[in-house]
Design a protein around this motif. Structure first.
Motif, PDB file in Angstrom:
ATOM      1  N   GLN A   1      46.735  39.494  39.801  1.00 62.24           N
ATOM      2  CA  GLN A   1      47.386  38.191  39.919  1.00 62.24           C
ATOM      3  C   GLN A   1      46.363  37.067  40.036  1.00 62.24           C
ATOM      4  O   GLN A   1      46.565  35.970  39.513  1.00 62.24           O
ATOM      5  CB  GLN A   1      48.304  38.183  41.142  1.00 62.24           C
ATOM      6  CG  GLN A   1      49.367  39.261  41.148  1.00 62.24           C
ATOM      7  CD  GLN A   1      50.182  39.249  42.420  1.00 62.24           C
ATOM      8  OE1 GLN A   1      50.231  38.257  43.152  1.00 62.24           O
ATOM      9  NE2 GLN A   1      50.850  40.361  42.720  1.00 62.24           N
ATOM     10  N   ILE A   2      45.264  37.338  40.725  1.00 58.46           N
ATOM     11  CA  ILE A   2      44.264  36.304  40.990  1.00 58.46           C
ATOM     12  C   ILE A   2      43.647  35.788  39.697  1.00 58.46           C
ATOM     13  O   ILE A   2      43.376  34.588  39.549  1.00 58.46           O
ATOM     14  CB  ILE A   2      43.183  36.859  41.939  1.00 58.46           C
ATOM     15  CG1 ILE A   2      43.784  37.055  43.334  1.00 58.46           C
ATOM     16  CG2 ILE A   2      41.968  35.949  42.003  1.00 58.46           C
ATOM     17  CD1 ILE A   2      42.901  37.804  44.285  1.00 58.46           C
ATOM     18  N   SER A   3      43.443  36.668  38.738  1.00 53.15           N
ATOM     19  CA  SER A   3      42.801  36.255  37.487  1.00 53.15           C
ATOM     20  C   SER A   3      43.665  35.286  36.683  1.00 53.15           C
ATOM     21  O   SER A   3      43.166  34.626  35.772  1.00 53.15           O
ATOM     22  CB  SER A   3      42.470  37.487  36.643  1.00 53.15           C
ATOM     23  OG  SER A   3      43.665  38.204  36.332  1.00 53.15           O
ATOM     24  N   GLN A   4      44.961  35.183  37.022  1.00 54.70           N
ATOM     25  CA  GLN A   4      45.866  34.320  36.266  1.00 54.70           C
ATOM     26  C   GLN A   4      46.248  33.046  37.015  1.00 54.70           C
ATOM     27  O   GLN A   4      47.119  32.309  36.586  1.00 54.70           O
ATOM     28  CB  GLN A   4      47.136  35.103  35.925  1.00 54.70           C
ATOM     29  CG  GLN A   4      46.886  36.393  35.152  1.00 54.70           C
ATOM     30  CD  GLN A   4      48.158  37.174  34.918  1.00 54.70           C
ATOM     31  OE1 GLN A   4      49.258  36.634  34.943  1.00 54.70           O
ATOM     32  NE2 GLN A   4      48.028  38.469  34.688  1.00 54.70           N
ATOM     33  N   ILE A   5      45.606  32.768  38.131  1.00 54.16           N
ATOM     34  CA  ILE A   5      45.927  31.583  38.917  1.00 54.16           C
ATOM     35  C   ILE A   5      45.290  30.349  38.278  1.00 54.16           C
ATOM     36  O   ILE A   5      44.083  30.336  38.011  1.00 54.16           O
ATOM     37  CB  ILE A   5      45.422  31.739  40.364  1.00 54.16           C
ATOM     38  CG1 ILE A   5      46.218  32.828  41.072  1.00 54.16           C
ATOM     39  CG2 ILE A   5      45.536  30.425  41.130  1.00 54.16           C
ATOM     40  CD1 ILE A   5      45.744  33.125  42.471  1.00 54.16           C
TER      41      ILE A   5
ATOM     42  N   ASN B   1      50.808  34.037  41.228  1.00 55.16           N
ATOM     43  CA  ASN B   1      50.686  33.187  40.043  1.00 55.16           C
ATOM     44  C   ASN B   1      52.025  32.833  39.408  1.00 55.16           C
ATOM     45  O   ASN B   1      52.067  32.257  38.332  1.00 55.16           O
ATOM     46  CB  ASN B   1      49.806  33.877  38.993  1.00 55.16           C
ATOM     47  CG  ASN B   1      50.368  35.231  38.580  1.00 55.16           C
ATOM     48  OD1 ASN B   1      50.875  35.978  39.398  1.00 55.16           O
ATOM     49  ND2 ASN B   1      50.287  35.538  37.301  1.00 55.16           N
ATOM     50  N   GLU B   2      53.129  33.176  40.068  1.00 55.62           N
ATOM     51  CA  GLU B   2      54.455  32.895  39.517  1.00 55.62           C
ATOM     52  C   GLU B   2      55.304  32.153  40.540  1.00 55.62           C
ATOM     53  O   GLU B   2      55.112  32.297  41.751  1.00 55.62           O
ATOM     54  CB  GLU B   2      55.168  34.188  39.105  1.00 55.62           C
ATOM     55  CG  GLU B   2      54.473  34.954  37.996  1.00 55.62           C
ATOM     56  CD  GLU B   2      55.219  36.224  37.629  1.00 55.62           C
ATOM     57  OE1 GLU B   2      56.334  36.424  38.182  1.00 55.62           O
ATOM     58  OE2 GLU B   2      54.697  37.009  36.823  1.00 55.62           O
ATOM     59  N   PHE B   3      56.242  31.386  40.029  1.00 55.47           N
ATOM     60  CA  PHE B   3      57.187  30.674  40.892  1.00 55.47           C
ATOM     61  C   PHE B   3      58.437  31.535  41.082  1.00 55.47           C
ATOM     62  O   PHE B   3      58.726  32.414  40.255  1.00 55.47           O
ATOM     63  CB  PHE B   3      57.561  29.327  40.270  1.00 55.47           C
ATOM     64  CG  PHE B   3      56.449  28.330  40.285  1.00 55.47           C
ATOM     65  CD1 PHE B   3      56.218  27.544  41.401  1.00 55.47           C
ATOM     66  CD2 PHE B   3      55.615  28.181  39.189  1.00 55.47           C
ATOM     67  CE1 PHE B   3      55.187  26.628  41.429  1.00 55.47           C
ATOM     68  CE2 PHE B   3      54.572  27.274  39.201  1.00 55.47           C
ATOM     69  CZ  PHE B   3      54.359  26.493  40.319  1.00 55.47           C
ATOM     70  N   PRO B   4      59.185  31.323  42.152  1.00 60.89           N
ATOM     71  CA  PRO B   4      60.429  32.088  42.355  1.00 60.89           C
ATOM     72  C   PRO B   4      61.368  31.952  41.159  1.00 60.89           C
ATOM     73  O   PRO B   4      61.612  30.850  40.663  1.00 60.89           O
ATOM     74  CB  PRO B   4      61.029  31.462  43.621  1.00 60.89           C
ATOM     75  CG  PRO B   4      59.870  30.883  44.350  1.00 60.89           C
ATOM     76  CD  PRO B   4      58.918  30.411  43.283  1.00 60.89           C
ATOM     77  N   GLN B   5      61.882  33.087  40.716  1.00 59.84           N
ATOM     78  CA  GLN B   5      62.751  33.097  39.547  1.00 59.84           C
ATOM     79  C   GLN B   5      64.218  32.876  39.911  1.00 59.84           C
ATOM     80  O   GLN B   5      64.996  32.478  39.053  1.00 59.84           O
ATOM     81  CB  GLN B   5      62.601  34.426  38.804  1.00 59.84           C
ATOM     82  CG  GLN B   5      61.177  34.724  38.349  1.00 59.84           C
ATOM     83  CD  GLN B   5      60.665  33.704  37.357  1.00 59.84           C
ATOM     84  OE1 GLN B   5      61.394  33.300  36.446  1.00 59.84           O
ATOM     85  NE2 GLN B   5      59.408  33.294  37.514  1.00 59.84           N
TER      86      GLN B   5
END
Length: 276
Positions: free
Chosen positions: A72-76, A173-177
């Motif tokens: 996840q960190i690599s996509q922030i 790296n994602e917002f609540p869906q």
């Protein structure tokens, strides 16, 4: 040689493949979700623990979780606006989960306040270290009882474990869906808030019922013999009745607390599922 070159050289020598700036920003996101739970839950110390210790605990948990979140960190994103949005999202999730976990303990304090109010013992107050607040005697007793029971059941292990699992269901790296829409999540939050009074009444109901029956009996005595000073008798009788009922109903209170902890754990998982 400037600082960036020194850090780059050290990273190459030790074989570290994570960018330092990305790691720092990622740690801040993890920290933002963990800290509300660490600060507001009494079983992790509450306000009685110095701020440095609480910050240290949050940092230790963040460091432990960091290796498991490298994907996840690599996509922030590191640009200002998207990163600030992710940071606010993490703070929101942290406060929502802390609110759900802390509900039972606040309800226990409310139950104690009900008992003290009906028994006429509101004048005596004590300091509860976990919340740094003066509360009535039975509020303090039931609050400490709830914390000890929670720790005995290893509830703190469960909270930390499920808080760690929330990073897999709600990535950094994602917002609540809001897979089921925003309605179910906020309905859950409202129900949790409403349960504050329901649980408080349930935990204090044996004592309140005994005090009500005592008041009724004293009222009958006053009608039958008006010369008896029922008011002054009640000031001595009601606190004694409340103390006896708390002792006799202690096993019922503990059983109900165990049930409410189970409901709290269930709602914690549902809240994470609604956000995902």
């Amino acid at each position: 040689m400037n600082l960036d070159e020194i850090l780059t050289q050290a990273r190459n020598e030790f074989g570290i493949r994570v960018d330092f700036s990305l790691a720092v920003f990622s740690m801040a996101l993890i920290f933002a979700r963990l800290m509300p739970v660490v600060i507001f839950t009494p079983f992790l110390g509450g306000e009685s623990i110095p701020g440095q210790v609480r910050m240290g605990l949050g940092m230790v948990l963040a460091v432990v979780l960091f290796p498991a979140l490298t994907d996840q960190i690599s996509q922030i994103p590191l640009s200002v606006i998207p990163y600030l949005a992710l940071l606010l999202k993490e703070v929101f999730i942290g406060f929502a989960l802390a609110f759900i976990v802390d509900l039972v303990f606040q309800a226990v304090g409310t139950a104690g306040a009900f008992i003290d109010s009906f028994s006429g013992a509101t004048q005596a107050q004590m300091l509860v270290p976990q919340i740094q607040r003066q509360v009535t005697l039975y509020s303090s007793l039931k609050f400490q009882l709830a914390v000890v029971l929670f720790l005995t059941l290893n509830g703190h292990h469960w909270v930390i474990e499920n808080l760690a699992d929330s990073f897999l269901k709600l990535p950094l790296n994602e917002f609540p869906q809001f897979s089921l829409g925003m309605g179910p999540f906020f309905e859950l939050v409202i129900r949790v808030f409403g349960d504050l009074f329901r649980i408080g009444l349930a935990l204090s109901s044996p004592v309140l019922l005994a005090i009500f029956l005592t008041e009724t009996a004293l009222g009958v005595i006053n009608r039958a013999a008006p010369q008896i000073q029922v008011f002054f008798m009640a000031m001595q009788i009601k606190p004694a009745v409340a103390a006896l009922m708390v002792i006799f109903s202690l096993h019922l209170i503990l059983g109900r607390l165990v049930q409410e902890y189970g409901v709290m754990f269930l709602r914690f998982g549902r809240a994470v599922g609604f956000l995902g």
